[in-house]
Design a protein around this motif. Structure first.
Motif, mmCIF file in Angstrom:
data_model
loop_
_atom_site.group_PDB
_atom_site.id
_atom_site.type_symbol
_atom_site.label_atom_id
_atom_site.label_comp_id
_atom_site.label_asym_id
_atom_site.label_seq_id
_atom_site.Cartn_x
_atom_site.Cartn_y
_atom_site.Cartn_z
ATOM 1 N N PHE A 104 54.037 42.156 37.584
ATOM 2 C CA PHE A 104 53.435 43.488 37.484
ATOM 3 C C PHE A 104 53.286 44.130 38.859
ATOM 4 O O PHE A 104 53.305 45.347 38.976
ATOM 5 N N ASP B 294 49.166 37.490 38.417
ATOM 6 C CA ASP B 294 47.770 37.637 38.048
ATOM 7 C C ASP B 294 47.209 36.274 37.654
ATOM 8 O O ASP B 294 47.937 35.302 37.486
ATOM 9 N N PRO C 138 38.585 41.611 30.023
ATOM 10 C CA PRO C 138 37.162 41.781 29.727
ATOM 11 C C PRO C 138 36.331 42.103 30.974
ATOM 12 O O PRO C 138 35.114 42.110 30.892
ATOM 13 N N HIS C 139 36.959 42.369 32.095
ATOM 14 C CA HIS C 139 36.199 42.526 33.336
ATOM 15 C C HIS C 139 35.467 43.862 33.424
ATOM 16 O O HIS C 139 34.273 43.917 33.205
ATOM 17 N N PHE D 127 39.990 37.558 43.108
ATOM 18 C CA PHE D 127 41.042 37.558 42.079
ATOM 19 C C PHE D 127 42.371 37.049 42.638
ATOM 20 O O PHE D 127 43.440 37.374 42.141
ATOM 21 N N HIS E 249 42.629 45.023 41.356
ATOM 22 C CA HIS E 249 42.223 44.587 42.698
ATOM 23 C C HIS E 249 43.436 44.076 43.471
ATOM 24 O O HIS E 249 43.571 44.314 44.669
ATOM 25 N N LEU E 250 44.321 43.354 42.768
ATOM 26 C CA LEU E 250 45.543 42.884 43.424
ATOM 27 C C LEU E 250 46.416 44.070 43.803
ATOM 28 O O LEU E 250 46.965 44.127 44.907
ATOM 29 N N ASP F 137 40.568 46.132 32.913
ATOM 30 C CA ASP F 137 41.270 44.886 33.258
ATOM 31 C C ASP F 137 40.690 43.740 32.445
ATOM 32 O O ASP F 137 39.711 43.125 32.831
ATOM 33 N N ARG G 90 40.765 39.331 21.334
ATOM 34 C CA ARG G 90 40.509 38.508 22.520
ATOM 35 C C ARG G 90 39.832 37.182 22.186
ATOM 36 O O ARG G 90 39.601 36.359 23.058
ATOM 37 N N ARG H 199 30.430 45.397 30.716
ATOM 38 C CA ARG H 199 30.204 45.029 32.122
ATOM 39 C C ARG H 199 30.052 46.267 33.000
ATOM 40 O O ARG H 199 29.174 46.328 33.861
ATOM 41 N N HIS I 73 45.439 46.424 32.191
ATOM 42 C CA HIS I 73 46.098 45.121 32.122
ATOM 43 C C HIS I 73 45.170 44.146 31.393
ATOM 44 O O HIS I 73 43.956 44.293 31.450
ATOM 45 N N ALA I 74 45.754 43.168 30.742
ATOM 46 C CA ALA I 74 44.950 42.209 29.979
ATOM 47 C C ALA I 74 44.234 41.196 30.862
ATOM 48 O O ALA I 74 43.335 40.498 30.403
ATOM 49 N N THR I 75 44.636 41.106 32.137
ATOM 50 C CA THR I 75 44.050 40.083 33.003
ATOM 51 C C THR I 75 43.071 40.685 34.000
ATOM 52 O O THR I 75 43.425 41.627 34.722
ATOM 53 N N PRO I 76 41.842 40.149 34.068
ATOM 54 C CA PRO I 76 40.886 40.644 35.056
ATOM 55 C C PRO I 76 41.442 40.554 36.474
ATOM 56 O O PRO I 76 42.145 39.599 36.816
ATOM 57 N N GLY I 77 41.121 41.556 37.277
ATOM 58 C CA GLY I 77 41.479 41.505 38.696
ATOM 59 C C GLY I 77 42.818 42.118 39.042
ATOM 60 O O GLY I 77 43.132 42.261 40.222
ATOM 61 N N THR I 78 43.616 42.478 38.044
ATOM 62 C CA THR I 78 44.936 43.024 38.379
ATOM 63 C C THR I 78 44.839 44.320 39.194
ATOM 64 O O THR I 78 45.620 44.492 40.137
ATOM 65 N N ASP J 223 45.954 35.012 35.008
ATOM 66 C CA ASP J 223 46.345 34.379 33.744
ATOM 67 C C ASP J 223 47.720 33.727 33.860
ATOM 68 O O ASP J 223 47.950 32.649 33.327
ATOM 69 N N ILE K 273 30.742 37.330 35.024
ATOM 70 C CA ILE K 273 30.816 38.623 35.705
ATOM 71 C C ILE K 273 32.261 39.117 35.776
ATOM 72 O O ILE K 273 32.548 40.289 35.530
ATOM 73 N N LEU K 274 33.162 38.217 36.079
ATOM 74 C CA LEU K 274 34.558 38.622 36.305
ATOM 75 C C LEU K 274 35.343 38.797 35.009
ATOM 76 O O LEU K 274 36.453 39.318 35.019
ATOM 77 N N GLY K 275 34.781 38.331 33.895
ATOM 78 C CA GLY K 275 35.499 38.469 32.626
ATOM 79 C C GLY K 275 36.696 37.547 32.526
ATOM 80 O O GLY K 275 37.568 37.752 31.680
ATOM 81 N N LEU K 276 36.733 36.524 33.373
ATOM 82 C CA LEU K 276 37.854 35.568 33.324
ATOM 83 C C LEU K 276 37.498 34.415 32.392
ATOM 84 O O LEU K 276 36.335 34.004 32.314
#
Lengths: 433, 326
Positions: free
Chosen positions: B102, A320, B145-146, A274, B128-129, B143, B240, B184, B121-126, A322, A202-205
């Protein structure tokens, strides 16, 4: 003669299956007697009222990162050794991942000297299995042992090279010392940052698949059997590992395993925030694995609980998912997190939980401790079993106390830590002799 | 273009969000508000060509840590169509290259006085941060693949314009589901609005876990074609992928490319969509991309409308929070 009588305590010694109310006499830094007659007490004995609290052997950690030299922005030998005391740890095995790593007798000596000056928990040294922790050539294991290393590990890096593990296990047979492997197959772990499951989908992580751990445990079990060497795998985090260990133990293969408290308490759902605080080793797994691990700790398939203390400087974690490094501080929450997760005493007895946190780790590492046995060094703790407290980073002694447990309500707390008969830690307002 | 015919829009009571981070956490009502507002803006601006002055004096910062042309330009145009200013920030040659995190970069941009930060951004959740760290509105423009919520919204808006009742539709997302933020956002958005969603692609790129999450999983496009009202053909994200998930592009195209021949096996009124950039000959044949069932360019226009709606709604919620008139 320096003596201390601990009264009105509930004495628990997993090493001999003791769990009853009693008095414990310490003389000259050693356990001297359980329930001594008043006539046998030394003339000037100091008395400590345990007030019904648990009196147990000090906890023993199989893998604490102290990060000094070279990475002292994360933790120092001094801060780590005192954070250990606050968590009830009287002995810790310091990990080899310093910079430079602990792959030379001089590096072992450095840690031992610094630790002696810190006057915190006893610090034992884990040497590298491989030169420069590169996972290629064997380090000078014999000379490291001579300098005082009690175990060998490249952790948190896994031992990817099976030929090296086999050779090292064979070689260490003549020293009788264990290898501690963090089981992971790097090419399956890839760039994963969290448990590979529905949440990561779901999160794509990127996910860390359970097979990355299972395959490494399977290899380790087979190498332990084949070489007869002493091998400990830990921390483990999957049902697959539990299954392999259960079968290995049924066949009397000499392999031991440990788990981290956070893997007993938290699931991968936490990553929905996250927040890099939840990026930990091993990763937080799904509820199925969490329940399976708790069960395995209760039944003894998993021998020990290790803290997984991997503090990282705040500026590194403020990133982040990663880029942020894996890791969390856990010395000061390990006991309470384990007790809370296992729902002690209804889900698991105090005797058993202290076996996993104290007696077994001492046996696995081959060091003293883990018992209240007469004549042994007086390393012990007092635990308030009913204390409910909220984890607060700001109250901790580790220099980077960030933990995913921050704000959690945990049960039970270490109120006093005694090393070699000397009170080295006491919570504010605790009893004084 | 002129800015004098700005409609006085009533601000939707059901909208309270100050950030647009993903579609998973939105309700069907909130998604519908976004779509309705986008449609309003599209109609009021002659298909996103005319300019309004609803957001004049405000500034939108495009904070892109990954390459993008279409999304970045689409956001810029959307902001300008509403009278706002834009500031562009791309990571190459910036402080990020000098080791700044970032979050610090974003805080610096925010301190220059911006009202929205549009973040890729390449990282999921950025995003949200950033939403936790910044005081201004944060919009997720992809963000990793999210999620890519505005892409999901523009896809759904495009479908809705042609087929108003989403609950009667079967929509297949075809291709690299594993690495697709578009997939998604579409999955959650479409499901919330009642559509049936199929994820289709090679078994290395479509996890069986999607079934656990309640979506239909298919690995053979030919098996599901006859049931699909909409096909959304996702790009294969070679950049990716760590290990190659299929033997060759040639084999992928044979199994999944939407061709004239496959069109003949489909419903006659099927809609063909692609979030772009499209790889002609890989996931879509040129004559299908340019054919009568293709709505690929409508998607692009709708993208501006959706982003106008997003900027306006977030600004309104932020104003309301601060006790200002909307």
């Amino acid at each position: 003669m320096n003596s201390l009588l601990i009264e009105k305590g509930r004495l628990i010694d997993p090493a001999i299956g003791l769990d009853r109310q009693g008095r414990l006499l310490l003389v000259d830094g050693h356990f001297a007697a359980v329930d001594p007659c008043d006539d046998d007490l030394p003339a000037e004995v100091r008395r400590l009222d345990a007030n019904g609290q648990i009196v147990a052997p000090g906890l023993v950690d199989l893998s604490t990162e102290l990060r000094e030299p070279g990475r002292d922005e994360d933790e120092t030998i001094h801060s780590g050794a005192h954070a250990a005391l606050a968590g009830g740890y009287t002995s810790i095995l310091c990990s080899s991942n310093t910079h430079p790593p602990i792959d030379s007798p001089g590096a072992v000596e450095f840690v031992r000297q610094k630790a002696a000056r810190a006057n915190g928990a006893r610090v034992y040294v884990t040497g590298c299995v491989s030169k420069q922790r590169r996972g290629e050539e064997m380090a000078e294991l014999g000379l490291l042992a001579e300098a005082g290393a009690v175990a060998f590990s490249d952790s948190p890096a896994p031992l990817a090279n099976s030929a090296l593990v086999k050779r090292a296990l064979e070689y260490l047979r003549m020293f009788g010392l264990p290898i501690l492997d963090r089981p992971e197959v790097p090419e399956l772990a890839g760039r994963g940052v969290m448990h590979d499951g529905c949440e990561s989908l779901i999160l794509g992580l990127s996910g860390l698949p359970t097979e990355a751990e299972d395959l490494a445990v399977a290899r380790d079990v087979r190498l332990a059997e084949g070489t007869g060497g002493r091998l400990h795998v830990g921390p483990v985090s999957t049902m697959g590992s539990v299954d392999l260990l259960e079968r290995a133990k049924k066949r009397n293969i000499r392999v031991t395993a440990s788990v981290c408290p956070h893997n007993l308490l938290l699931t991968d759902r936490e990553l929905r925030s996250f927040d890099a605080r939840y990026k930990v080793h091993p990763p937080l797994r799904s509820i199925r694995h969490v329940q399976g691990l708790c069960n395995a700790v209760a039944t003894g398939v998993i021998d020990a609980v290790q803290t997984g203390h991997m503090p990282r400087a705040r500026e590194k974690k403020m990133n982040d998912l990663d880029l942020a490094p894996f890791g969390m501080a856990s010395l000061e929450t390990a006991l309470a997190a384990t007790v809370t997760a296992l729902n002690v005493p209804s889900g698991c007895s105090w005797l058993k939980v202290l076996m996993r946190l104290s007696t077994q780790p001492a046996v696995i590492a081959g060091i003293e401790g883990g018992t209240l046995g007469i004549g042994k060094p007086a390393d012990l703790i007092l635990i308030d079993p009913e204390c409910q407290w909220i984890v607060d980073d700001r109250q901790m002694l580790s220099i980077n106390p960030e933990t995913p447990l921050s704000g959690f309500n945990l049960k039970s707390r270490v109120t006093m830590t005694i090393v070699g008969g000397e009170i080295r830690y006491r919570v504010g307002g605790g009893p004084t002799p | 273009m002129s800015g004098d015919q700005a409609p006085t829009l009533p601000f939707p009571a059901g909208w309270t969000r100050e950030h647009l981070l993903d579609l998973e956490s939105l309700t069907a009502e909130e998604i519908t508000i976004l779509l309705d507002t986008a449609q309003l803006f599209k109609d009021a601006t002659d298909g996103c060509r005319k300019k309004l002055t609803l957001l004049s004096g405000k500034t939108c910062a495009n904070l892109f840590f990954e390459n993008s042309t279409r999304t970045r330009n689409s956001f810029s145009l959307a902001a300008k169509r509403l009278g706002a200013d834009t500031v562009e920030f791309a990571s190459s040659g910036s402080s990020v290259a000098k080791g700044e995190t970032f979050v610090d970069t974003a805080k610096t941009i925010e301190a220059m006085g911006v009202d929205w930060v549009v973040n890729r951004h390449a990282t999921p959740g950025t995003p949200h941060l950033l939403a936790r760290e910044l005081k201004c509105s944060v919009i997720n423009a992809g963000d990793g693949p999210h999620e890519h919520p505005t892409q999901g919204l523009l896809d759904i808006l495009t479908i809705r314009q042609r087929r108003p009742d989403l609950s009667k539709l079967t929509v297949a997302l075809v291709g690299d589901i594993a690495h697709s933020r578009t997939a998604r956002s579409n999955l959650w958005g479409l499901r919330k609005l009642g559509a049936r969603v199929i994820v289709c692609g090679p078994s290395t790129l479509v996890s069986p876990r999607w079934e656990e999450l309640g979506f239909e999983v298919a690995h053979h496009l030919d098996d599901i074609l006859h049931r699909c009202d909409v096909l959304n053909l996702l790009r294969v994200q070679f950049e990716r992928q760590v290990t190659r998930p299929f033997p060759s592009i040639h084999e992928y195209a044979a199994l999944y490319a939407m061709t004239r021949k496959r069109m003949e096996c489909s419903k006659s009124d099927i809609l063909i969509m692609a979030p772009g950039p499209i790889n002609r000959g890989v996931e879509i044949a040129p004559d299908v991309a340019d054919g009568p069932q293709s709505v690929i360019l409508e998607q692009v226009t709708n993208g501006i409308a959706v982003r106008m709606a997003t900027l306006w709604l977030l600004a309104g919620a932020m104003a309301r929070k601060q006790g200002e008139a909307i």
